[in-house]
Design a protein around this motif. Structure first.
Motif, PDB file in Angstrom:
ATOM      1  N   VAL A 168       0.837  -1.207   0.000  1.00 33.19           N
ATOM      2  CA  VAL A 168       0.000   0.000   0.000  1.00 33.19           C
ATOM      3  C   VAL A 168       0.866   1.249   0.000  1.00 33.19           C
ATOM      4  N   THR A 169       1.877   1.292   0.856  1.00 34.10           N
ATOM      5  CA  THR A 169       2.718   2.479   0.995  1.00 34.10           C
ATOM      6  C   THR A 169       3.441   2.808  -0.304  1.00 34.10           C
ATOM      7  N   ARG A 170       3.906   1.814  -1.016  1.00 33.71           N
ATOM      8  CA  ARG A 170       4.626   2.050  -2.262  1.00 33.71           C
ATOM      9  C   ARG A 170       3.705   2.577  -3.369  1.00 33.71           C
ATOM     10  N   ARG A 171       2.411   2.496  -3.170  1.00 27.83           N
ATOM     11  CA  ARG A 171       1.436   3.001  -4.150  1.00 27.83           C
ATOM     12  C   ARG A 171       0.488   4.021  -3.513  1.00 27.83           C
ATOM     13  N   GLN A 172       0.896   4.590  -2.387  1.00 26.79           N
ATOM     14  CA  GLN A 172      -0.041   5.377  -1.587  1.00 26.79           C
ATOM     15  C   GLN A 172      -0.528   6.641  -2.292  1.00 26.79           C
ATOM     16  N   GLY A 173       0.246   7.179  -3.200  1.00 28.00           N
ATOM     17  CA  GLY A 173      -0.235   8.346  -3.945  1.00 28.00           C
ATOM     18  C   GLY A 173      -1.439   8.006  -4.796  1.00 28.00           C
ATOM     19  N   TRP A 174      -1.365   6.883  -5.514  1.00 27.42           N
ATOM     20  CA  TRP A 174      -2.482   6.455  -6.355  1.00 27.42           C
ATOM     21  C   TRP A 174      -3.669   5.990  -5.513  1.00 27.42           C
ATOM     22  N   LEU A 175      -3.379   5.457  -4.316  1.00 25.79           N
ATOM     23  CA  LEU A 175      -4.448   4.931  -3.467  1.00 25.79           C
ATOM     24  C   LEU A 175      -5.036   5.972  -2.522  1.00 25.79           C
ATOM     25  N   PHE A 176      -4.448   7.172  -2.483  1.00 24.35           N
ATOM     26  CA  PHE A 176      -4.837   8.163  -1.483  1.00 24.35           C
ATOM     27  C   PHE A 176      -6.326   8.477  -1.531  1.00 24.35           C
ATOM     28  N   PHE A 177      -6.855   8.785  -2.700  1.00 29.15           N
ATOM     29  CA  PHE A 177      -8.262   9.178  -2.782  1.00 29.15           C
ATOM     30  C   PHE A 177      -9.207   7.998  -2.556  1.00 29.15           C
ATOM     31  N   PRO A 178      -8.910   6.802  -3.078  1.00 30.34           N
ATOM     32  CA  PRO A 178      -9.745   5.667  -2.675  1.00 30.34           C
ATOM     33  C   PRO A 178      -9.739   5.422  -1.167  1.00 30.34           C
ATOM     34  N   ILE A 179      -8.586   5.604  -0.532  1.00 36.49           N
ATOM     35  CA  ILE A 179      -8.508   5.409   0.926  1.00 36.49           C
ATOM     36  C   ILE A 179      -9.375   6.427   1.652  1.00 36.49           C
ATOM     37  N   LEU A 180      -9.488   7.630   1.084  1.00 29.37           N
ATOM     38  CA  LEU A 180     -10.304   8.658   1.729  1.00 29.37           C
ATOM     39  C   LEU A 180     -11.767   8.244   1.857  1.00 29.37           C
ATOM     40  N   THR A 181     -12.238   7.345   1.001  1.00 30.09           N
ATOM     41  CA  THR A 181     -13.630   6.905   1.110  1.00 30.09           C
ATOM     42  C   THR A 181     -13.877   6.141   2.408  1.00 30.09           C
ATOM     43  N   PHE A 250      -9.442  19.133   2.621  1.00 27.59           N
ATOM     44  CA  PHE A 250      -8.380  19.506   3.544  1.00 27.59           C
ATOM     45  C   PHE A 250      -6.984  19.141   3.033  1.00 27.59           C
ATOM     46  N   ALA A 251      -6.856  18.075   2.244  1.00 30.09           N
ATOM     47  CA  ALA A 251      -5.534  17.633   1.790  1.00 30.09           C
ATOM     48  C   ALA A 251      -4.784  18.676   0.959  1.00 30.09           C
ATOM     49  N   PRO A 252      -5.441  19.398   0.027  1.00 30.36           N
ATOM     50  CA  PRO A 252      -4.677  20.345  -0.800  1.00 30.36           C
ATOM     51  C   PRO A 252      -4.029  21.476  -0.014  1.00 30.36           C
ATOM     52  N   ASN A 253      -4.457  21.697   1.214  1.00 27.52           N
ATOM     53  CA  ASN A 253      -4.009  22.864   1.959  1.00 27.52           C
ATOM     54  C   ASN A 253      -2.553  22.793   2.387  1.00 27.52           C
ATOM     55  N   HIS A 254      -2.060  21.578   2.695  1.00 26.14           N
ATOM     56  CA  HIS A 254      -0.698  21.445   3.225  1.00 26.14           C
ATOM     57  C   HIS A 254       0.081  20.257   2.675  1.00 26.14           C
ATOM     58  N   LYS A 255      -0.603  19.230   2.186  1.00 25.96           N
ATOM     59  CA  LYS A 255       0.092  18.027   1.743  1.00 25.96           C
ATOM     60  C   LYS A 255       0.963  18.337   0.521  1.00 25.96           C
ATOM     61  N   GLY A 256       2.214  17.898   0.586  1.00 21.46           N
ATOM     62  CA  GLY A 256       3.149  18.186  -0.488  1.00 21.46           C
ATOM     63  C   GLY A 256       3.845  19.521  -0.344  1.00 21.46           C
ATOM     64  N   MET A 257       3.532  20.280   0.709  1.00 23.07           N
ATOM     65  CA  MET A 257       4.255  21.507   1.020  1.00 23.07           C
ATOM     66  C   MET A 257       5.441  21.153   1.926  1.00 23.07           C
ATOM     67  N   ALA A 341       1.917  12.781  -6.548  1.00 26.64           N
ATOM     68  CA  ALA A 341       3.336  12.585  -6.837  1.00 26.64           C
ATOM     69  C   ALA A 341       4.161  12.583  -5.545  1.00 26.64           C
ATOM     70  N   TYR A 342       3.848  13.491  -4.639  1.00 25.52           N
ATOM     71  CA  TYR A 342       4.596  13.567  -3.386  1.00 25.52           C
ATOM     72  C   TYR A 342       4.444  12.281  -2.569  1.00 25.52           C
ATOM     73  N   LEU A 343       3.217  11.818  -2.414  1.00 26.14           N
ATOM     74  CA  LEU A 343       2.994  10.607  -1.618  1.00 26.14           C
ATOM     75  C   LEU A 343       3.656   9.393  -2.254  1.00 26.14           C
ATOM     76  N   ASN A 344       3.646   9.319  -3.578  1.00 25.11           N
ATOM     77  CA  ASN A 344       4.335   8.209  -4.233  1.00 25.11           C
ATOM     78  C   ASN A 344       5.840   8.270  -3.985  1.00 25.11           C
TER      79      ASN A 344
END
Length: 363
Positions: A168-181, A250-257, A341-344
């Motif tokens: 999961v961690t190695r693909r967490q960028g692609w899985l981030f939004f599905p995980i949010l559900t 909420f994620a766009p506010n700080h994630k990847g900064m 991209a950052y999470l990946n």
């Protein structure tokens, strides 16, 4: 309930104090400009309209639930509930920041009622967590919003994961939004756990009653109205919509900064601006994100009414340009690309947690 007030108070304009250092004076210079522009005043009418709109949205959603009958169109109503509950979270957030009333007590009770009874969150839990975030956004070891759980936000903390979690961690960028559900049930569980185990929650009994009505009463109405199969599907869609909408806002506010080391010495203004990101998009994004798309201005002036943040934006932007402070603003989907991209990169172990030019600049 603890209210949110991470910034120096700015209700009264003031001249920079000669005893303060230059960077501290910068904040009060900026606060004076915002105050002179009339942006620190209350906007009770605006919040009355938002409250009325929230009440109308809830009334419409319940009317549709109770009148449409046994039809799979009810899943669209479930989506509507997820959206309305999230809009309620935005309103409760503003009350927690003391933006609505002059009275702190009235703001606290507004936040407590909206969070527990409408959204299904503990206002006490949220305020404690959000206080820490506002004081230390993206500071490693201090900001709970970047603590490692399913998703790893801090580079280096992915080390040691094995099996399914490593996958999961190695693909967490692609899985981030599905995980949010899946995020909605987690938020509700955190609320219950906080009230059951955390000491010194103000008005714990009132929160418990309000939260119980929401978390027990709402599913009961759904299941009695729609039956077990359609009712369960309805709840699954509602929770998925709520979790995805909350996280995607909420994620766009700080994630990847930039992430800041715990021991970094940096003044309040620069800490807030450097770690926050604004989202462009006009009136639709303003409504969809509850004004939190002006995240830089919100972090600099946490008590400012959210409707005034768009007017503060050019003031803060110009000030940052004068002081050579990086000011970040992107489109909504561009921000999602940055986050992915950052999470990946983090999940694959590409980044160094201390490899931050901003951190190096302020050491």
């Amino acid at each position: 309930m603890t209210t949110i007030d991470a910034a120096p108070r700015t209700a009264t304009a003031r001249r920079p104090h000669p005893a303060r250092n230059k960077q501290t004076n910068d904040y009060f210079d900026l606060a004076e400009r915002a105050t002179a522009a009339g942006l620190m005043g209350r906007r009770v009418g605006w919040y009355a309209a938002r409250t009325a709109a929230l009440a109308a949205g809830l009334a419409l959603a319940f009317w549709l639930l109770l009148t449409l009958g046994d039809t799979w169109w009810q899943l669209a109503v479930a989506v509507l509930f997820g959206v309305v509950f999230t809009q309620g979270a935005f309103l409760g957030h503003d009350a927690g920041h003391l933006q609505i009333f002059r009275s702190g007590r009235r703001n606290e009770w507004a936040a407590r009622i909206i969070a527990n009874l409408v959204v299904g969150l503990s206002a006490g839990w949220w305020a404690r967590k959000h206080n820490k975030h506002h004081a230390n956004p993206n500071v490693i070891g201090k900001d709970g919003d970047i603590e490692t759980e399913v998703i790893v936000f801090v580079p280096g903390e992915e080390v040691g994961r094995t099996g399914f979690m490593r996958w999961v961690t190695r693909r967490q960028g692609w899985l981030f939004f599905p995980i949010l559900t899946l995020f909605g049930p987690v938020l509700h569980a955190n609320a219950v756990r906080t009230l059951a185990t955390t000491p010194a929650i103000k008005h714990r009994g009132a929160e418990a009653w309000l939260l119980g009505l929401r978390l027990v009463g709402f599913p009961t109405i759904v299941l009695l109205t729609l039956g077990p199969v359609l009712g369960a599907a309805f709840m699954a869609v509602q929770l998925a919509t709520f979790g995805l909408y909350m996280g995607a806002t909420f994620a766009p506010n700080h994630k990847g900064m930039p992430l800041l080391p715990k021991d970094l010495k940096i003044d309040f203004l620069r800490r807030q601006v450097l770690t926050s990101r604004n989202i462009r998009g006009g009136w639709f994004v303003d409504i969809a994100m509850g004004g939190l798309n002006y995240q830089i201005e919100h972090h600099v002036f946490p008590r400012m009414a959210s409707v005034n943040l768009r007017h503060a934006r050019p003031i803060v932007q110009a000030f940052c340009a004068e002081r050579d402070i990086p000011y970040t603003e992107t489109g909504l989907f561009e921000s999602y690309g940055i986050i992915t991209a950052y999470l990946n990169r983090v999940g694959l172990g590409y980044a160094d947690p201390m490899d931050c030019p901003i951190a190096a600049q302020y050491r």
